[in-house]
Design a protein around this motif. Structure first.
Motif, mmCIF file in Angstrom:
data_model
loop_
_atom_site.group_PDB
_atom_site.id
_atom_site.type_symbol
_atom_site.label_atom_id
_atom_site.label_comp_id
_atom_site.label_asym_id
_atom_site.label_seq_id
_atom_site.Cartn_x
_atom_site.Cartn_y
_atom_site.Cartn_z
ATOM 1 N N PRO A 69 -3.274 6.764 7.598
ATOM 2 C CA PRO A 69 -4.354 5.834 7.229
ATOM 3 C C PRO A 69 -5.661 6.567 6.948
ATOM 4 O O PRO A 69 -6.023 7.507 7.659
ATOM 5 C CB PRO A 69 -4.488 4.949 8.478
ATOM 6 C CG PRO A 69 -3.148 5.019 9.138
ATOM 7 C CD PRO A 69 -2.653 6.407 8.895
ATOM 8 N N GLY A 70 -6.346 6.125 5.868
ATOM 9 C CA GLY A 70 -7.638 6.699 5.524
ATOM 10 C C GLY A 70 -7.579 7.946 4.680
ATOM 11 O O GLY A 70 -8.619 8.439 4.229
ATOM 12 N N THR A 71 -6.355 8.453 4.410
ATOM 13 C CA THR A 71 -6.235 9.665 3.601
ATOM 14 C C THR A 71 -6.383 9.340 2.122
ATOM 15 O O THR A 71 -6.142 8.204 1.684
ATOM 16 C CB THR A 71 -4.887 10.352 3.832
ATOM 17 O OG1 THR A 71 -3.828 9.427 3.527
ATOM 18 C CG2 THR A 71 -4.751 10.812 5.276
ATOM 19 N N SER A 72 -6.757 10.336 1.337
ATOM 20 C CA SER A 72 -6.973 10.145 -0.098
ATOM 21 C C SER A 72 -5.697 9.714 -0.804
ATOM 22 O O SER A 72 -5.712 8.830 -1.665
ATOM 23 C CB SER A 72 -7.504 11.441 -0.720
ATOM 24 O OG SER A 72 -8.764 11.778 -0.193
ATOM 25 N N ILE A 73 -4.567 10.320 -0.456
ATOM 26 C CA ILE A 73 -3.311 10.018 -1.126
ATOM 27 C C ILE A 73 -2.878 8.576 -0.840
ATOM 28 O O ILE A 73 -2.322 7.897 -1.698
ATOM 29 C CB ILE A 73 -2.199 11.016 -0.701
ATOM 30 C CG1 ILE A 73 -0.947 10.835 -1.548
ATOM 31 C CG2 ILE A 73 -1.879 10.892 0.779
ATOM 32 C CD1 ILE A 73 -1.106 11.227 -2.983
ATOM 33 N N ARG A 74 -3.181 8.073 0.366
ATOM 34 C CA ARG A 74 -2.856 6.684 0.705
ATOM 35 C C ARG A 74 -3.692 5.721 -0.141
ATOM 36 O O ARG A 74 -3.162 4.743 -0.687
ATOM 37 C CB ARG A 74 -3.094 6.444 2.200
ATOM 38 C CG ARG A 74 -2.657 5.059 2.683
ATOM 39 C CD ARG A 74 -3.025 4.870 4.147
ATOM 40 N NE ARG A 74 -2.637 3.553 4.637
ATOM 41 C CZ ARG A 74 -1.540 3.284 5.321
ATOM 42 N NH1 ARG A 74 -0.706 4.262 5.615
ATOM 43 N NH2 ARG A 74 -1.286 2.060 5.727
ATOM 44 N N ASN A 75 -4.985 5.999 -0.238
ATOM 45 C CA ASN A 75 -5.867 5.164 -1.061
ATOM 46 C C ASN A 75 -5.462 5.223 -2.534
ATOM 47 O O ASN A 75 -5.520 4.212 -3.245
ATOM 48 C CB ASN A 75 -7.314 5.620 -0.906
ATOM 49 C CG ASN A 75 -7.855 5.371 0.495
ATOM 50 O OD1 ASN A 75 -7.448 4.430 1.158
ATOM 51 N ND2 ASN A 75 -8.759 6.227 0.947
#
Length: 275
Positions: A69-75
């Motif tokens: 959660p909160g990582t660039s790849i997730r976003n």
């Protein structure tokens, strides 16, 4: 792993339900009035493209569960999933047109045409442009979808202010003015040329990002980047062909839906390899 399975199952059930409901509405109409291949094939094609768009969203969101959660790849994957929902809305628009006509009402296209919103002008005095306003609306959905696709690329991949996405949102704010100034040749020319130019620049930027990633990468990541890049390239041609490049409806449908299916297939294979 459990979250990924839940997203996949819930998404699959929802997508299947939507596709079956749309198909059922078509079948009920055809049982009463008959199926005319030349006129009704597009309805089936639009259901297929809506389904592929939603499947792509589900595919991307199942990948989301595997990232912190909160990582660039997730976003990145979350926002790109939203972009395909918006793109799928383009084909929902055409489905609604069919359903309104079958119910005996004027379609959205006819309503816009009767309101005098269609555009007919000379582009800076050089080219005669005739464009139904529904094409402008469709193009707006493409712009909105692309903005959700390009925003995370700029913010989370390039780590900079999303100027390209902002340019698309500014263009979207201009589109309503096209109806207001549709009799002003110069205003229409500037607005049309500017909007199309910015959209092309954004597509070129996205294409460049994935091709650049392919050049820098090796093996599976290179292959995935190339597939996504060409999926983007093909996506814009679904709209271009949809304007009406072919007089024969069956040829038009075959080319348009063939490109759309090819584009979505490339996206999903590319994202699968990336994940």
């Amino acid at each position: 792993m459990e979250s990924k399975k839940k997203v996949k199952v819930a998404g699959g059930v929802l997508v299947g339900f939507i596709a079956l409901m749309l198909l059922l509405l078509g079948i009920l109409h055809w049982l009463e009035y008959g199926f005319v291949l030349r006129d009704d094939i597009n309805y089936l094609g639009y259901i297929l493209l809506i389904t592929l768009c939603l499947v792509t969203t589900v595919h991307l969101w199942t990948r989301v569960t595997g990232f912190e959660p909160g990582t660039s790849i997730r976003n990145l994957f979350t926002l790109m999933g939203i972009s395909f929902i918006i793109i799928g809305t383009i084909f929902v628009y055409y489905i609604v047109d069919y359903l309104l006509q079958w119910a005996g009402f004027n379609s959205l296209s006819v309503i816009m045409q009767s309101a005098g919103l269609d555009l007919d002008f000379y582009l800076f005095g050089f080219v005669d442009i005739s464009m139904p306003f529904e094409s402008v609306v469709t193009f707006a959905f493409i712009m909105l979808g692309v903005s959700f696709f390009i925003y995370p690329l700029e913010k989370y991949v390039k780590n900079r202010r999303p100027w390209f996405a902002i340019s698309l949102w500014l263009c979207l704010s201009i589109i309503p003015l096209i109806a207001v100034f549709k009799n002003n040749q110069l205003a229409l020319s500037i607005a049309t040329a500017g909007i199309v130019l910015f959209v092309l620049i954004n597509f070129i930027f996205m294409f460049y990002l994935y091709i650049a990633l392919a050049v820098k990468s090796t093996g599976r990541m290179r292959k995935a980047s190339v597939l996504v890049a060409f999926g983007l390239f093909m996506m814009i041609f679904v709209w271009v062909v949809g304007i009406g490049l072919f007089d024969e409806k069956l040829v038009q449908a075959a080319v348009q839906f063939g490109i759309g299916i090819g584009s979505m297939t490339m996206f999903n294979i590319g994202f699968y390899i990336m994940g």
